[in-house]
Design a protein around this motif. Structure first.
Motif, PDB file in Angstrom:
ATOM      1  N   ALA A 126       0.836  -1.196   0.000  1.00 42.45           N
ATOM      2  CA  ALA A 126       0.000   0.000   0.000  1.00 42.45           C
ATOM      3  C   ALA A 126       0.870   1.244   0.000  1.00 42.45           C
ATOM      4  O   ALA A 126       2.025   1.223   0.426  1.00 42.45           O
ATOM      5  N   ARG A 127       0.286   2.339  -0.477  1.00 45.70           N
ATOM      6  CA  ARG A 127       0.942   3.647  -0.459  1.00 45.70           C
ATOM      7  C   ARG A 127       0.041   4.593   0.324  1.00 45.70           C
ATOM      8  O   ARG A 127      -1.180   4.580   0.175  1.00 45.70           O
ATOM      9  N   TYR A 128       0.660   5.405   1.195  1.00 48.39           N
ATOM     10  CA  TYR A 128      -0.087   6.336   2.034  1.00 48.39           C
ATOM     11  C   TYR A 128       0.398   7.756   1.790  1.00 48.39           C
ATOM     12  O   TYR A 128       1.572   7.986   1.525  1.00 48.39           O
ATOM     13  N   ASP A 129      -0.523   8.704   1.904  1.00 47.84           N
ATOM     14  CA  ASP A 129      -0.200  10.105   1.653  1.00 47.84           C
ATOM     15  C   ASP A 129       0.629  10.732   2.764  1.00 47.84           C
ATOM     16  O   ASP A 129       1.331  11.706   2.531  1.00 47.84           O
ATOM     17  N   THR A 130       0.525  10.186   3.966  1.00 47.37           N
ATOM     18  CA  THR A 130       1.308  10.727   5.083  1.00 47.37           C
ATOM     19  C   THR A 130       2.102   9.609   5.740  1.00 47.37           C
ATOM     20  O   THR A 130       1.706   8.440   5.703  1.00 47.37           O
ATOM     21  N   ASN A 131       3.201   9.981   6.344  1.00 41.48           N
ATOM     22  CA  ASN A 131       4.031   9.009   7.061  1.00 41.48           C
ATOM     23  C   ASN A 131       3.276   8.405   8.239  1.00 41.48           C
ATOM     24  O   ASN A 131       3.428   7.220   8.544  1.00 41.48           O
ATOM     25  N   MET A 132       2.438   9.205   8.895  1.00 43.53           N
ATOM     26  CA  MET A 132       1.696   8.734  10.061  1.00 43.53           C
ATOM     27  C   MET A 132       0.748   7.595   9.689  1.00 43.53           C
ATOM     28  O   MET A 132       0.657   6.602  10.402  1.00 43.53           O
ATOM     29  N   GLN A 133       0.041   7.742   8.563  1.00 41.71           N
ATOM     30  CA  GLN A 133      -0.848   6.672   8.121  1.00 41.71           C
ATOM     31  C   GLN A 133      -0.049   5.392   7.874  1.00 41.71           C
ATOM     32  O   GLN A 133      -0.468   4.311   8.262  1.00 41.71           O
ATOM     33  N   GLY A 134       1.081   5.534   7.212  1.00 39.16           N
ATOM     34  CA  GLY A 134       1.926   4.381   6.935  1.00 39.16           C
ATOM     35  C   GLY A 134       2.410   3.710   8.199  1.00 39.16           C
ATOM     36  O   GLY A 134       2.390   2.483   8.323  1.00 39.16           O
ATOM     37  N   SER A 147       8.062  -3.723   5.855  1.00 41.38           N
ATOM     38  CA  SER A 147       9.103  -2.737   5.634  1.00 41.38           C
ATOM     39  C   SER A 147       8.421  -1.459   5.161  1.00 41.38           C
ATOM     40  O   SER A 147       7.589  -1.489   4.257  1.00 41.38           O
ATOM     41  N   MET A 148       8.750  -0.346   5.808  1.00 42.46           N
ATOM     42  CA  MET A 148       8.148   0.930   5.431  1.00 42.46           C
ATOM     43  C   MET A 148       9.192   1.784   4.737  1.00 42.46           C
ATOM     44  O   MET A 148      10.288   1.985   5.247  1.00 42.46           O
ATOM     45  N   GLN A 149       8.838   2.274   3.563  1.00 40.97           N
ATOM     46  CA  GLN A 149       9.730   3.117   2.775  1.00 40.97           C
ATOM     47  C   GLN A 149       9.155   4.527   2.735  1.00 40.97           C
ATOM     48  O   GLN A 149       8.061   4.746   2.208  1.00 40.97           O
ATOM     49  N   ALA A 150       9.886   5.473   3.306  1.00 42.03           N
ATOM     50  CA  ALA A 150       9.455   6.876   3.238  1.00 42.03           C
ATOM     51  C   ALA A 150       9.670   7.381   1.819  1.00 42.03           C
ATOM     52  O   ALA A 150      10.613   6.970   1.133  1.00 42.03           O
ATOM     53  N   LEU A 151       8.780   8.254   1.362  1.00 42.17           N
ATOM     54  CA  LEU A 151       8.868   8.740  -0.014  1.00 42.17           C
ATOM     55  C   LEU A 151       9.741   9.976  -0.156  1.00 42.17           C
ATOM     56  O   LEU A 151       9.833  10.545  -1.229  1.00 42.17           O
ATOM     57  N   SER A 152      10.399  10.376   0.922  1.00 44.09           N
ATOM     58  CA  SER A 152      11.340  11.483   0.871  1.00 44.09           C
ATOM     59  C   SER A 152      12.553  11.126   1.714  1.00 44.09           C
ATOM     60  O   SER A 152      12.419  10.534   2.782  1.00 44.09           O
ATOM     61  N   SER A 153      13.708  11.481   1.229  1.00 40.46           N
ATOM     62  CA  SER A 153      14.921  11.206   2.004  1.00 40.46           C
ATOM     63  C   SER A 153      15.244  12.336   2.971  1.00 40.46           C
ATOM     64  O   SER A 153      16.184  12.238   3.747  1.00 40.46           O
ATOM     65  N   ILE A 154      14.448  13.390   2.941  1.00 40.51           N
ATOM     66  CA  ILE A 154      14.664  14.518   3.836  1.00 40.51           C
ATOM     67  C   ILE A 154      13.985  14.226   5.175  1.00 40.51           C
ATOM     68  O   ILE A 154      12.774  13.994   5.213  1.00 40.51           O
ATOM     69  N   PRO A 155      14.728  14.190   6.283  1.00 39.43           N
ATOM     70  CA  PRO A 155      14.124  13.914   7.592  1.00 39.43           C
ATOM     71  C   PRO A 155      13.054  14.941   7.936  1.00 39.43           C
ATOM     72  O   PRO A 155      13.223  16.132   7.715  1.00 39.43           O
ATOM     73  N   GLY A 156      11.949  14.462   8.446  1.00 37.84           N
ATOM     74  CA  GLY A 156      10.856  15.334   8.839  1.00 37.84           C
ATOM     75  C   GLY A 156       9.912  15.701   7.723  1.00 37.84           C
ATOM     76  O   GLY A 156       8.883  16.313   7.959  1.00 37.84           O
ATOM     77  N   MET A 157      10.239  15.343   6.507  1.00 37.58           N
ATOM     78  CA  MET A 157       9.368  15.636   5.369  1.00 37.58           C
ATOM     79  C   MET A 157       8.223  14.632   5.363  1.00 37.58           C
ATOM     80  O   MET A 157       8.452  13.434   5.304  1.00 37.58           O
ATOM     81  N   ASN A 158       7.009  15.090   5.443  1.00 36.58           N
ATOM     82  CA  ASN A 158       5.846  14.214   5.528  1.00 36.58           C
ATOM     83  C   ASN A 158       5.293  13.993   4.124  1.00 36.58           C
ATOM     84  O   ASN A 158       4.235  14.498   3.769  1.00 36.58           O
ATOM     85  N   SER A 159       6.007  13.220   3.324  1.00 36.24           N
ATOM     86  CA  SER A 159       5.638  13.048   1.920  1.00 36.24           C
ATOM     87  C   SER A 159       4.927  11.737   1.639  1.00 36.24           C
ATOM     88  O   SER A 159       4.602  11.449   0.503  1.00 36.24           O
ATOM     89  N   GLY A 160       4.706  10.939   2.648  1.00 36.39           N
ATOM     90  CA  GLY A 160       4.022   9.673   2.452  1.00 36.39           C
ATOM     91  C   GLY A 160       4.951   8.493   2.629  1.00 36.39           C
ATOM     92  O   GLY A 160       6.146   8.641   2.869  1.00 36.39           O
ATOM     93  N   ALA A 161       4.358   7.305   2.503  1.00 34.95           N
ATOM     94  CA  ALA A 161       5.125   6.082   2.722  1.00 34.95           C
ATOM     95  C   ALA A 161       4.529   4.939   1.910  1.00 34.95           C
ATOM     96  O   ALA A 161       3.358   4.961   1.547  1.00 34.95           O
TER      97      ALA A 161
END
Length: 114
Positions: free
Chosen positions: A12-20, A35-49
């Motif tokens: 699944a893909r989620y719009d926010t890191n929190m949902q993921g 395994s959760m993959q953040a969609l941004s490599s910038i720490p603190g960026m809430n780009s989804g997961a």
């Protein structure tokens, strides 16, 4: 070295890191390796997961996620009056420690001399 190959599948893909994170924890609580993959490599960026699971856990993980209401209105329909009362009590208890602001002082910028 082993001949075992990790067969990960996108679940699944989620719009926010929190949902993921919430859904990943739900699956982990059901003994599914996630395994959760953040969609941004910038720490603190809430780009989804994106959540990934092993092929052996894919069907069970899909079944578990299918039981979660995706619509907020559907979730409200499932909640009982007792759930709402519990939320109201928790919210009122959390605000009791906050000082009360006098709205008259905020609304009267001139100290009552309009």
């Amino acid at each position: 070295m082993t001949d075992q190959v990790d067969n990960w599948h996108k679940l699944a893909r989620y719009d926010t890191n929190m949902q993921g994170e919430l859904h990943a924890n739900l699956l982990r609580n059901n003994n599914i390796t996630v395994s959760m993959q953040a969609l941004s490599s910038i720490p603190g960026m809430n780009s989804g997961a994106v959540l990934w699971v092993q092929d052996t856990d894919l069907a069970e993980a899909q079944r578990i996620l299918a039981t979660i209401p995706a619509d907020g209105a559907a979730l409200l329909d499932e909640m009982s009056d007792a759930d709402f009362d519990a939320l109201s009590d928790a919210q009122s208890n959390s605000t009791q420690s906050n000082p009360i602001i006098n709205d008259d002082l905020l609304n009267n910028k001139n100290g009552g001399n309009d």
